[in-house]
Design an enzyme around this catalytic site. Sequence first.
Site, short mmCIF file in Angstrom:
data_model
loop_
_atom_site.label_atom_id
_atom_site.label_comp_id
_atom_site.label_asym_id
_atom_site.label_seq_id
_atom_site.Cartn_x
_atom_site.Cartn_y
_atom_site.Cartn_z
N GLY A 191 0.84 -1.20 0.00
CA GLY A 191 0.00 0.00 0.00
C GLY A 191 0.87 1.24 0.00
N VAL A 195 0.70 4.61 5.49
CA VAL A 195 0.28 3.45 6.28
C VAL A 195 1.47 2.52 6.51
CG1 VAL A 195 -1.30 1.48 6.40
CG2 VAL A 195 -2.10 3.65 5.46
N GLY A 196 2.39 2.48 5.55
CA GLY A 196 3.61 1.68 5.74
C GLY A 196 4.34 2.08 7.02
N GLU A 213 5.67 -3.26 0.65
CA GLU A 213 5.59 -3.11 -0.81
C GLU A 213 4.86 -1.80 -1.07
OE1 GLU A 213 6.65 -5.15 -3.32
OE2 GLU A 213 7.55 -6.64 -2.02
N CYS A 247 0.92 -0.15 -9.14
CA CYS A 247 2.05 0.40 -8.38
C CYS A 247 3.28 0.60 -9.25
CB CYS A 247 2.39 -0.49 -7.20
SG CYS A 247 2.72 -2.19 -7.67
P1 NAD Z 1 -5.38 0.77 0.61
O1 NAD Z 1 -6.01 2.08 0.93
O2 NAD Z 1 -6.22 -0.36 0.17
O3 NAD Z 1 -4.50 0.41 1.87
C1 NAD Z 1 -3.78 -0.79 1.98
C2 NAD Z 1 -4.17 -1.44 3.30
O4 NAD Z 1 -3.86 -0.60 4.40
C3 NAD Z 1 -5.66 -1.80 3.40
O5 NAD Z 1 -5.78 -3.14 3.79
C4 NAD Z 1 -6.17 -0.83 4.44
O6 NAD Z 1 -7.22 -1.37 5.21
C5 NAD Z 1 -4.96 -0.58 5.30
N1 NAD Z 1 -5.03 0.74 5.96
C6 NAD Z 1 -5.45 1.90 5.40
N2 NAD Z 1 -5.35 2.91 6.30
C7 NAD Z 1 -4.86 2.37 7.44
C8 NAD Z 1 -4.52 2.89 8.74
N3 NAD Z 1 -4.67 4.19 9.03
N4 NAD Z 1 -4.03 2.04 9.67
C9 NAD Z 1 -3.86 0.73 9.37
N5 NAD Z 1 -4.16 0.19 8.16
C10 NAD Z 1 -4.65 0.98 7.22
O7 NAD Z 1 -4.29 0.92 -0.52
P2 NAD Z 1 -3.53 2.20 -0.99
O8 NAD Z 1 -2.47 2.56 -0.03
O9 NAD Z 1 -4.49 3.26 -1.44
O10 NAD Z 1 -2.83 1.60 -2.29
C11 NAD Z 1 -2.20 2.41 -3.19
C12 NAD Z 1 -0.72 2.50 -2.88
O11 NAD Z 1 -0.16 1.20 -2.80
C13 NAD Z 1 0.05 3.19 -3.96
O12 NAD Z 1 1.04 3.99 -3.38
C14 NAD Z 1 0.70 2.04 -4.73
O13 NAD Z 1 1.84 2.38 -5.45
C15 NAD Z 1 0.96 1.08 -3.62
N6 NAD Z 1 1.04 -0.28 -4.13
C16 NAD Z 1 2.22 -0.94 -4.08
C17 NAD Z 1 2.32 -2.21 -4.60
C18 NAD Z 1 3.59 -2.98 -4.57
O14 NAD Z 1 3.54 -4.16 -4.86
N7 NAD Z 1 4.72 -2.39 -4.22
C19 NAD Z 1 1.19 -2.79 -5.15
C20 NAD Z 1 0.00 -2.10 -5.16
C21 NAD Z 1 -0.07 -0.84 -4.63
#
Ligand code: NAD
Length: 437
Positions: A191, A195-196, A213, A247
């Site tokens: 994600g 959040v990371g 990731e 991503c």
């Molecule tokens: P998302 O909003 O679905 O979040 C990912 C997860 O984090 C979800 O399961 C969500 O419930 C959890 N989450 C969200 N907010 C949270 C919080 N405050 N506390 C705890 N958990 C929480 O996904 P996203 O972040 O919108 O995805 C898009 C991002 O992910 C982009 O930056 C994209 O580049 C990156 N991404 C990376 C890869 C990779 O393989 N490297 C793949 C897909 C997406």
Amino acid sequence: MTDISAVVDVLRDTFRSGRTRPLAWRKAQLTALRALFTENREAIADALHADLHKPRPESYGAEVDLPVLEIDHTLAHLDTWLAPQPLTAESLAGLPDGTTAGTQYEPLGTVLVIAPWNYPVQLSLVPVAGALAAGNTVLLKPSELAPATSALMARLVPRYLDPGAVAVVEGGVPETTELLTHRFDHIFYTGNGTVGRIVMRAAAEHLTPVTLELGGKSPVFVDRDTDVSMVADRLADAKFRNAGQTCVAPDYVLTDPATSAALQVALAASVERLFGADPQSSDAYGRLVNQRHFDRVAALLDSGEVAVGGRTDRDDLYIAPTVLAAVKGDTPVMREEIFGPVLPIVEVAGLDEAIAFINDRDKPLALYGFTENETTRRRLAAETSSGGLGLGLPMAHLRVPDLPFGGVGESGTGAYHGPHSIAAFSHRRARLDVPLS
Ligand code: NAD
């Protein structure tokens, strides 16, 4: 709300029982997971269409066939990947005769997988496959932003996989926040970086290792004297798939002014070849995931001159495949990961300026280059850093299961796919055997 403590206890007990360690159990789980994909191809495509308007061929390719390829490759090579790695006699000098030593992978325990919405099946179940192949139990938390897909996985996973070893907990921020208070043996998060950081902080409480990731702005360098028509076809296909919500999608292009002009014309033709004159009515073109993301991406359209596309329809979450020309490095579209169907072209004098531009910014998840020139390929590899480097065909590196897939710096930490998933979800244990006599 699910009793998360009870779910985690079951997974821990199963791991402690030793059931997940034998190779036969791991292969049986992978085979069952393969069946989940092949027997539910249509249901998966339906859910992805409901959540993301994902075109069916995209769903079959990225969310069914690619995971199946990954599973087949793992089944074919798992014995070799898990074999103990002996050391050479040379490194045992000074130890008693008959001493042997080596390393052996062992499973970590119970793994938490937190998945995103953009490829919600692949990015949930490929990490699950890796964790199972390495002999762990797994708790999967799919993204609440892809609710139909999340519900489908919650229904299918217990039907196919050992329910004592794999659990799906659905939910959003409250559920994830609670999950993160528990002790896991590894957390695998896909994600965004915000959040990371939350995940990494929570993991630190328990000294739990993490794979992050993440994303970022993946640049594309287009050299002069390339076949712009071929470049445009490959670029448009990678950029506008899943409406740019990938991503490793090419985020922006760096090229010289003359190539930029030719590329804009070629990109217009590529977009029409892919999606027809009206992409909104094409079955091959997706939508933004929700209004928040629509508004965010639509606001970026003012950052340059619209050379291709530019049309939006908020009620339909539609943003046309768009190319922005003459974009400056400090405009909003260049300040954040776009994660939508907008491709800015930033003009640079040549390779030196492009490399400096890339190195002035966070390390991206992927870096792409189109050039016939071997020196340019070599310089892009030697003078920049990124999670992966794709020369000639954007996004294809993630389909090669023996290549590690992951970021560096702001784009993430750790990697997976194929043997790299075994490394991610295992401890590599050192073993020294010294004879007693
Ligand atoms: P998302 O909003 O679905 O979040 C990912 C997860 O984090 C979800 O399961 C969500 O419930 C959890 N989450 C969200 N907010 C949270 C919080 N405050 N506390 C705890 N958990 C929480 O996904 P996203 O972040 O919108 O995805 C898009 C991002 O992910 C982009 O930056 C994209 O580049 C990156 N991404 C990376 C890869 C990779 O393989 N490297 C793949 C897909 C997406």
